[in-house]
Enzyme design. Sequence first.
Site, PDB file in Angstrom:
ATOM      1  N   THR A 122       0.833  -1.207   0.000  1.00 47.33           N
ATOM      2  CA  THR A 122       0.000   0.000   0.000  1.00 47.33           C
ATOM      3  C   THR A 122       0.868   1.257   0.000  1.00 47.33           C
ATOM      4  O   THR A 122       2.004   1.232   0.496  1.00 47.33           O
ATOM      5  CB  THR A 122      -0.895   0.009   1.264  1.00 47.33           C
ATOM      6  N   TYR A 146      -1.388  -0.093  10.673  1.00 44.86           N
ATOM      7  CA  TYR A 146      -1.678  -0.812   9.418  1.00 44.86           C
ATOM      8  C   TYR A 146      -0.501  -0.677   8.448  1.00 44.86           C
ATOM      9  O   TYR A 146       0.008  -1.677   7.921  1.00 44.86           O
ATOM     10  CB  TYR A 146      -2.967  -0.262   8.794  1.00 44.86           C
TER      11      TYR A 146
END
Length: 328
Positions: A122, A146
Amino acid sequence: MELSESKTIIVTGGAGYIGSHACKALANAGYLPVAYDNLSRGHDWAVKWGPLEKGDILDSDRLSELMKKYQPSAVMHFAALAYVGESVTNPLLYYHNNVVGTYTLLRTMLRHNINKFIFSSTCAVYGDPQELPLTESHRRSPVNPYGNTKAMVETMLEDLAAIEQISFISLRYFNAAGADTEGEIGESHEPETHLIPLVLEVASGKRPHIEIFGNDYDTPDGTCVRDYIHVTDLADAHIKSLEYILDNKGSEFFNLGTEYGYSVNEIIENAKHITNKEIDVKIKARRPGDPPALIADSSKIKKILNWKSKYSNINQILSSAWEWQKNN
Ligand SMILES: NC(=O)c1ccc[n+]([C@@H]2O[C@H](COP(=O)([O-])OP(=O)(O)OC[C@H]3O[C@@H](n4cnc5c(N)ncnc54)[C@H](O)[C@@H]3O)[C@@H](O)[C@H]2O)c1
């Protein structure tokens, strides 16, 4: 086409949003996608192009059974928990699922001599951009748990690749959006946190308004700017990545975005136009950790894998997502 074992690919998280689109792309390219998913956040109805094997990436016995049964030529690893806010309030859940889970998966793969790996990373691994557009060489400095879990997995992969135990491609997605252009699958998160489905839920009357977190950023209209990429273009990048690592030994990191940013206001205005509906907004305070703008430089994947986006025009993204939302 006849499928040999070497055409079998394990797709962890194959019952989720992006994983299910990758399964469709794999089947279209002549592979057998085996979706391995614990269904904690995915849906059995999204697994249509190969078997669904229920199981957890934390369960090494179940993974061993799977590797023995299918002898895949590669693993595409989408399974993860992916809510930034939840990762802040429950970091250990994220480190356990995303880091220990991926460690368990990699260890089991290596025990079965499976060493080709495609990882869902990501743009959150970059943290606050030092310059835009973001290139793959930008420092890795996530600003939430995350993003930390994804950066830790990338580090684990680099260390394994350094001793030639694995060959990997880490795809750093920007904002995945849109739905299958044939309407067979689409985004269905519970709860939904992504801007485009939320805006469309307001258009369809499921929500009263959309919240905009901050309209005083240093961007052209004051709202945050993001790079939205159609999920079918992401799926295609996975096929190109797979073909690359099946033929090559090396490992690579690639950004996946369109290199163009839309502000929250622009998304809402375009959504009004596509849906022909009013969309009420409420301005809220900025959220901590939201950079003003995130825009990809995707020249590396274009050059090395000859990938280009075909469906990521904002109207195509919004209209495919709207069709999916109206029909489901
Ligand atoms: N959606 C985005 O915009 C975006 C952006 C960047 C990166 N990513 C990454 O892409 C991947 C897929 O995202 P998505 O939006 O499709 O999410 P998703 O939640 O729709 O899919 C993830 C799937 O993984 C499964 N899963 C989670 N933990 C598991 C475990 N321990 N064992 C087995 N299965 C498990 C879930 O049940 C779900 O089906 C994730 O790794 C995410 O971090 C997504």
